[in-house]
Motif scaffolding. Sequence first.
Motif, mmCIF file in Angstrom:
data_model
loop_
_atom_site.group_PDB
_atom_site.id
_atom_site.type_symbol
_atom_site.label_atom_id
_atom_site.label_comp_id
_atom_site.label_asym_id
_atom_site.label_seq_id
_atom_site.Cartn_x
_atom_site.Cartn_y
_atom_site.Cartn_z
ATOM 1 N N ALA A 7 0.921 -1.069 0.119
ATOM 2 C CA ALA A 7 -0.127 0.028 -0.367
ATOM 3 C C ALA A 7 1.517 1.537 0.035
ATOM 4 C CB ALA A 7 -0.844 -0.280 1.244
ATOM 5 N N GLU A 8 0.229 2.029 -0.375
ATOM 6 C CA GLU A 8 0.356 3.643 -0.614
ATOM 7 C C GLU A 8 -0.086 4.364 0.393
ATOM 8 O OE1 GLU A 8 2.124 4.951 -3.955
ATOM 9 O OE2 GLU A 8 3.790 3.734 -4.185
ATOM 10 N N VAL A 9 -0.128 5.600 1.161
ATOM 11 C CA VAL A 9 -0.914 5.279 1.677
ATOM 12 C C VAL A 9 -0.659 7.153 1.973
ATOM 13 C CG1 VAL A 9 -1.383 4.305 3.268
ATOM 14 C CG2 VAL A 9 0.457 5.840 4.219
ATOM 15 N N THR A 10 -2.017 8.852 1.223
ATOM 16 C CA THR A 10 -1.821 9.749 1.638
ATOM 17 C C THR A 10 -2.990 9.825 3.247
ATOM 18 O OG1 THR A 10 -1.554 9.870 -0.731
ATOM 19 C CG2 THR A 10 -2.356 12.386 0.925
ATOM 20 N N ALA A 58 -11.567 10.817 0.992
ATOM 21 C CA ALA A 58 -11.074 10.425 2.008
ATOM 22 C C ALA A 58 -11.416 9.228 3.192
ATOM 23 C CB ALA A 58 -9.178 10.725 2.241
ATOM 24 N N GLU A 59 -10.730 8.449 3.453
ATOM 25 C CA GLU A 59 -11.689 8.097 4.890
ATOM 26 C C GLU A 59 -11.409 8.364 6.176
ATOM 27 O OE1 GLU A 59 -11.705 3.446 7.144
ATOM 28 O OE2 GLU A 59 -10.485 3.998 5.064
ATOM 29 N N VAL A 107 -7.423 9.336 5.537
ATOM 30 C CA VAL A 107 -6.469 8.405 5.412
ATOM 31 C C VAL A 107 -7.053 7.973 4.139
ATOM 32 C CG1 VAL A 107 -5.358 6.035 5.641
ATOM 33 C CG2 VAL A 107 -5.321 7.856 7.218
ATOM 34 N N ALA A 108 -5.730 7.740 2.764
ATOM 35 C CA ALA A 108 -6.807 7.644 1.500
ATOM 36 C C ALA A 108 -5.921 6.108 1.116
ATOM 37 C CB ALA A 108 -6.349 8.550 0.746
ATOM 38 N N VAL A 109 -6.136 5.715 0.608
ATOM 39 C CA VAL A 109 -5.559 3.890 0.585
ATOM 40 C C VAL A 109 -5.446 3.282 -0.604
ATOM 41 C CG1 VAL A 109 -4.297 1.599 1.403
ATOM 42 C CG2 VAL A 109 -6.134 3.537 3.389
ATOM 43 N N THR A 110 -3.791 3.863 -1.349
ATOM 44 C CA THR A 110 -3.647 2.891 -3.314
ATOM 45 C C THR A 110 -3.214 2.010 -2.827
ATOM 46 O OG1 THR A 110 -2.477 4.650 -3.702
ATOM 47 C CG2 THR A 110 -4.859 4.758 -3.578
ATOM 48 N N ALA A 111 -3.311 1.088 -3.957
ATOM 49 C CA ALA A 111 -1.866 -0.216 -3.961
ATOM 50 C C ALA A 111 -1.522 0.793 -4.579
ATOM 51 C CB ALA A 111 -2.527 -0.752 -4.820
ATOM 52 N N SER A 112 0.075 0.311 -4.138
ATOM 53 C CA SER A 112 1.399 0.861 -4.748
ATOM 54 C C SER A 112 1.554 0.157 -6.396
ATOM 55 C CB SER A 112 2.558 0.623 -4.084
ATOM 56 O OG SER A 112 3.833 0.614 -4.710
#
Length: 943
Positions: free
Chosen positions: A844-847, A885-886, A895-900
Motif C-alpha cells: 500500500a501507499e497512503v496519503t 478520503a476515509e 486517510v487514503a489507501v491505494t495499491a502501490s
Amino acid sequence: MDYKHTLNLPETDFPMRGMLPKREPGRVSEWQDKNLYQRLREERAGKPLFVLHDGPPYANGSIHIGHAVNKILKDIIVKSKNLAGYDAPYVPGWDCHGLPIEHKVETTHGKHLEPEKARALCREYAGAQIETQLADFVRLGIIGDWDHPYRTMDYANEAGEIRALADMVDAGYVFKGLKPVNWCFDCGSALAEAEVEYQDKKSDAIDVAFPVEDADKLAAAFGLDTLSKPAAVVIWTTTPWTIPANQALNVHPEFNYALVDVGERLLLLAEDLVESCLERFGKQGEIVATARGESLDLIRFRHPFYDRLSPVYLADYVEAEVGSTGIVHSAPAYGMDDFITCREHGMSFDEIESPVQGNGVYVDSLPFFGGQMIWKANSQIVEKLQEVGALMAHIPITHSYMHCWRHKTPVIYRATAQWFVGMDVAGKDGKTLRERALAGIEATHFTPAWGQARLHSMIANRPDWCISRQRNWGVPIPFFLHKQTGELHPRTVELMEDVAKQVESAGIDAWFRLDPAELLGAEAADFEKVTDTLDVWFDSGTTHRHVLRGSHPHGHESGPRADLYLEGSDQHRGWFHSSLLTGSAIDGHPPYRGLLTHGFTVDAQGRKMSKSMGNVVAPQEVMDKLGADILRLWVASTDYSGEMAVSDEILKRTADVYRRIRNTARFLLSNLNGFDPARDQVAFGDMLALDQWVVDRAMQLQQRIEKAYEEYRFLDVYQQVHGFCARELGGFYLDVIKDRQYTTQSDSLARRSAQTALYQVVEALARWVAPILSFTAEEIYEHIPGERGDSVLLETYYSGLGTLANDADMGRDFWEQVLEVKQAVNKCLEDARNAKVIKGSLAAEVTLFVDTQLKATLAKLGEELRFVMLTSEVRLAPLEQGGDAEATELQGLKVAVTASPHHKCERCWHHREDVGRHADYPDLCGRCVSNLPEGEGETRHYA
C-alpha cells in the motif's frame, strides 16, 4: 536469487512453547541445588529489612486452591521486595496442634488411646502432612527457608508459647472464670469463634407462659389496683432444652408492654407484637393496660415446671422482632448476654444452673429429663410444657445456627470453668487489653482499607478470650492451683519458665509427665496440676514472640514486629485477631505494621467450591496440566480484595495471556542474536529516536511497576506488563523495527540501536515478571546475552534504562501522537485489505490528509514515516484536500489507501519505484542494495 543469507533473521534457543509442567520441576531442583534462598539472604545482608510473617496453614490434608492463592501472594510480595533491594526473608510455618489432628488419630487408631501415645501419633501424623504440603508449596515456586520452617509442635515453639502465656499472666490479663463458651459435644471442648460456622438447623420454636408470682407488683406496674384473673409472661425461644436452666426473664426498659385478656388469663406481651402473637397462639384478646418495660424490673414469675422463681431483669439487647414476644427467657449457663445480666444482678457462680454435661447429656439429677441428650429431650420438654398448660405455641422452623466447623454438628453456649484473657482487665500500665488492641488497629495499615473497620468492630465488641481447651494434643497451660483456695501458685511465672525449659528439651510431654514435687517440693501436696491445653489460636497467635525473635531472629530493631501479615478475610477473627491480642498484651502493640486480606476462591458463577458440585480446582492438577506459572499469573490477574473466580476456562484464558508475554520475550531474545552487550550497546543519546522512546517507555513502566508492587497492586502489574507487550511492543514498536532489524547491515548503528533497546527491555521485563512468573522469568533471564548472574531472583530492578528529556524534540507526547496516527492508519489498511484493494500493508501507499499541527508532527520523521506506518510510501497533504478520503476517529486526520504501482523488492518486500533499476540486483530496491554486506549501508535517524 535467495537473499535470506543477507538478512539478520531472528534466532534463539528460547522455545516458543513453555512446556511448563515438564520444565518447572527441573527448575525447582536447580534452585535447591543452588541453595537460592540462602544466597538471597547473603546477598541482601545489611539491606533494609522487610519481614512478612507467615500465617501457619494447618498440618492436615493436601493443599487446596486457597492455600495456593495465599502462598503465591506471599511469594510475590517477598520476591518483589527482594527485587526492590530489601532483605526480605520468608520463614514458612505450620499450625500443628488441635482437634482436627487429634480427631484424625482417634478415627484411625481409636478413641481410648493412652494420652502420651495419642500425642506421639498426632506428632507423627502432623509431620507427614507437613512433608506433603511442603512439596506442593515448593512446586508452586515458593522460595523460602524450607529447610528450617517453624512448626508449632517443635519443642522450641511449644516452650516459646508457654513463655508467651507467662508474659500475659505477669501482665495481669489471664484469669479463671465461669462463662458461657462455644462448646462442641463431639469435640468435648470449648471452641474458638473461628471454629464455629453457621448452617441451617431444624428447631422447635415455642412460646412459653411463666405464671406471675408477684401479682400485686405486676398490677401496680400497669396502673391497676389488682389483677382480674391469673396472669403470665410469655417468652419465645428456639431452644426448648434451655428451659430447665431458666433463671430470669428480660424485657427492654424502653419498650411498651401490654396486659392482654385472652379469656382464661392475662398475658404479658410487647405491645407492638400483640396482634402477631395472638394469631400464633390461636387466641383472641383485648389489651387491658400498658406499661413501660422499666416498670417491670425485678417482678418475679414462676418457672413453668420447677419450683423456682424467675425475676425480670432489664436488658437493652431484647428485640421486638415479628415472631417473638418481646420478652427473653434467660438461662445464664447457656447464653453470654444472659450470663452477664444475671451476674450483674448479683447471681453467684454457684447459683447458676448448668445441668448440661460436656457430652450434651443432662445430669442424672435433673428432674424429668436427667440422663437424656438435650437434642432428644427437646420434644419431651415441649410435651411437659403442654402438660402443665404453659405451651402457647409450637412451630418447627429452619434457621441459621452455630455448628462445629470440623464435625458439622450443632454447638451450644455452655458455662464452664475456663481460663480467659480479659479484654477489660487493666494491665500493669493501667490500660486494658481492649484499649491497647484498638489503639494498635488505628496504627496498622490495612489492605484493603475496609479491613480496619471490620477488625475494629470485632475487637470493640468481643468478649473475654477463652484460651483453655480440654484436649490431649495441645500446648499445656502449666499452672498449679491451690487445692483449697483455687488460686494460682504465687510463683507461677517463675514456675512456667522452669516448665518451658523442660518442654524445650522434651516437648509438651514433659509437663504431662511432671511430678509436681519436682518443682514444688513439699508444697506439692497443697497444689494440683492443671491439665487443660491452650486454644490453637493461641499457638499461632503467639508465633511472633518466638519466630520473629527466637529461633528465626528476623525481628526489627524496634521489636518483634513484622511489616506484614497476609491471610484470607476469615482471619480477621482468627490469626490476625489472636496475634493482635497477644502482641498487645505482651509488647503493647500489634505484632504487625500492616495487614493484607484476600478473598476466597469461587467458581466462574461465584459459587463456593465443593467436591459434590464438581467445581473444585485442585492446584496439583493445574500444575500438572498447565504449570505453576499459569496458576501464579491467575493469582496476579485477579482482584484479591474480593472473591477470586477460578475455573478451567478462566485458567485457559490466563494461559493465552501467558503466551502473549512469552512470545513477546521470545521475539526480543530472537533479535539479539550476534549482540554482545559489553561490545555492541549504543549509548542512550546515540540511539535512534524510536529506540529511545521504547526504552523511556520501559523506564516509565518500571516506575509504575515498582509502585504497584510496593502497594501490593499485583493486578496493576499484570495489566501494565500485558498492556506493554500488547500495545507498545506488539502493536507498534516490534512491528516497526522488523524492517530495520532484518534488512540493515548486521553491525550498523540502526540495528545495534534497536538491539540495545531490545536488550534493555528484556533485561527489565525478566525482572518485572520474576515475582509472578518466576519459572518463566528465570528461563528468559538465562537466554539474555551477556554476563549472567546465577538467577534472576537474585537481581534487583534493571538500572540501565534511559529517560527522555522533557524538552526532547521527539519526546513522549510526540510518539504518543504518532502511535495514535498509526492505530488510525492500521484500521484504514485493514478496511482496504478486506475490500481487496491491497493484499498487505507493504503493498500500500497512503496519503495522510492532516491539519497543520499534525503535519508538523509527522513531517519530523521525513522519509522514515513510511517505516512507522508499515507501508511502502506515505505522503502528507492538507486536510482540506481529503475529499472522499476515509475519516478517522482522530481529529485532523483522513486517510487514503491505494495499491502501490511499483514492483516488490524481494529482500525487504517494500514496493519501490527503483526496483529493477540495478543491473546486478534487478529484484532489489536501492536501499537493500546498499544494505548488502558489500554495500555502504543505510542511514536511519528516527525509526
